[in-house]
Write an enzyme that holds these catalytic residues in place. Structure first.
Site, PDB file in Angstrom:
ATOM      1  N   TYR A 123       4.014  -5.898  11.731  1.00 15.00           N
ATOM      2  CA  TYR A 123       3.490  -6.981  12.572  1.00 15.00           C
ATOM      3  C   TYR A 123       4.014  -6.888  14.001  1.00 15.00           C
ATOM      4  O   TYR A 123       4.025  -7.870  14.732  1.00 15.00           O
ATOM      5  CB  TYR A 123       3.847  -8.351  11.969  1.00 15.00           C
ATOM      6  N   LYS A 170       9.244   0.427   0.362  1.00  8.41           N
ATOM      7  CA  LYS A 170       8.449   1.604  -0.001  1.00  8.41           C
ATOM      8  C   LYS A 170       9.109   2.829   0.649  1.00  8.41           C
ATOM      9  O   LYS A 170       8.463   3.630   1.345  1.00  8.41           O
ATOM     10  CB  LYS A 170       6.996   1.413   0.484  1.00  8.41           C
ATOM     11  N   ASP A 203       4.953  -1.676  -4.903  1.00  8.06           N
ATOM     12  CA  ASP A 203       3.824  -1.672  -5.848  1.00  8.06           C
ATOM     13  C   ASP A 203       4.296  -2.062  -7.251  1.00  8.06           C
ATOM     14  O   ASP A 203       3.654  -2.866  -7.943  1.00  8.06           O
ATOM     15  CB  ASP A 203       3.079  -0.331  -5.848  1.00  8.06           C
ATOM     16  N   ASP A 227       4.654 -11.019   3.330  1.00  7.76           N
ATOM     17  CA  ASP A 227       3.453 -11.839   3.499  1.00  7.76           C
ATOM     18  C   ASP A 227       2.625 -11.791   2.214  1.00  7.76           C
ATOM     19  O   ASP A 227       2.201 -12.819   1.677  1.00  7.76           O
ATOM     20  CB  ASP A 227       2.654 -11.275   4.679  1.00  7.76           C
TER      21      ASP A 227
END
Ligand code: NAI
Length: 330
Positions: A123, A170, A203, A227
């Site tokens: 962001y 990740k 994930d 988010d």
């Protein structure tokens, strides 16, 4: 007496914020409201979705309760929500998620909090078109912001008596950016030996959350993952109409509902004000008004358990009827 900047916002914002003010005033907590503008309303009136005067007002009180703000999708001005967080350096986004008595949910015993880094990551807003047909967004991760959010998360866990922090990342793919975030979390974890620490890939975390949300306590994660995960978590326990959030910096805190402006129901008097009222309860807790905060929470749970529900929760109560049910309980 505690001064609070009030941003009614767009869409259902003014409706749910008005309800929140009545309920919070009824606690006798002595909040003094100072209204300011942001979002589409401010853009139309002043040509700026985030006027400097609004930022100055929040800096001055150090505290705000805000309604949702419209962000045009794929064009137009950039998000005033993100602007508020970045310009006021509200680096921690906090979303508590737990079961509410009387709300049917597939899950029981959910009581977790998502702590999301709020100022950088995906962001950062650094985007450009390289050539026609190719666009690039930069994900920025800094050691400073990563250490700061990790420390915030562990301090919060300590304050709230939470037993475990799970960092979600990740780093197997984004070895440098997420790798740095993960490394910072590990370094900070070493200073909090009494709190268990573990790591999950985003994930896999999404899957674990929909299978066993009750196993998690505090999730520490980056901006985009936070988010997504916090909306997912909100859905586990009854949906967006109920879930509040805090945006916290060292000196300033802004509380809001997780939901947006709900243009499909705006102006009809049927929005659920619970999320923004619960955001108000977070605000009360933030300023040490623990009893008033608990009374607001109890009023919401009592009304819902008694069957007074807005349409999103399967009932037919209007915003006004629901608000009155809370006032009667305070
Ligand atoms: P949304 O949260 O406004 O609406 C999603 C669905 O949930 C709609 O069907 C809506 O009617 C329902 N809903 C949301 N809040 C509700 C409430 N309190 N009571 C009953 N039903 C409720 O999300 P959407 O449609 O994606 O976004 C609309 C606008 O809101 C966009 O401009 C978006 O940028 C903005 N937005 C602003 C946020 C903020 O200010 N923090 C957060 C999310 C979106």
């Amino acid at each position: 007496m505690t001064r609070v900047t009030l941003l009614p916002g767009d869409g259902i914002g003014p409706e749910v914020i008005a309800a929140a003010v009545r309920v919070l005033d009824a606690t006798g907590a002595g909040l003094v409201w100072e209204t300011a503008e942001a979002g589409m309303a401010a853009f139309e009136a002043q040509g700026d979705p985030l006027p400097e005067a609004t930022l100055a007002a929040i800096r001055d009180t150090g505290l705000a309760l805000k309604g949702p703000l419209t962000t045009p999708i794929g064009y137009g001005f950039s998000s005033a929500n993100v602007g508020i967080r970045r310009q006021l350096d509200l680096y921690a986004n906090l979303r508590p998620v737990r079961n509410i008595q009387g709300i049917a949910s597939r899950y029981e015993g959910v009581d977790l909090v998502v702590v999301r880094e709020n100022t950088e990551g995906m962001y950062s807003g650094i985007e450009h078109s390289v050539t026609p047909g190719t666009a690039v967004s930069l994900k920025v991760v800094t050691e400073k912001a990563s250490l700061r959010i990790a420390r915030f998360a562990f301090d919060l866990a300590r304050r709230e008596g939470r037993k475990r922090v799970t960092v979600v990342h990740k780093a197997n793919i984004m070895k440098l950016s997420d790798g740095l975030f993960l490394d910072c979390a590990r370094r900070v974890a070493a200073d909090y030996p009494e709190i268990a620490f573990d790591e999950a890939i985003i994930d896999a975390m999404a899957m674990h959350l929909v299978m066993h949300p009750e196993r998690y306590d505090l999730l520490l994660t980056g901006n985009l993952y936070g988010d997504i995960l916090s909306d997912l978590a909100a859905g586990l326990v009854g949906g967006l109409g109920l879930t509040p959030a805090g945006n916290i910096g060292d000196r300033i805190a802004v509380f809001e509902a997780v939901h947006g402006t709900a243009p499909d129901i705006a102006g009809r008097g049927i929005a659920n004000p619970s999320a923004v009222i619960r955001a108000g309860a977070m605000l009360l807790r933030h300023v040490g008004q623990l009893e008033a905060a608990a009374a607001v929470e109890a009023a919401i749970e009592g009304a819902i358990a008694a069957g007074v529900r807005t349409g999103d929760l399967g009932g037919d109560a209007s915003t006004e009827a629901f608000t009155r049910a809370l006032l009667a309980r305070l």
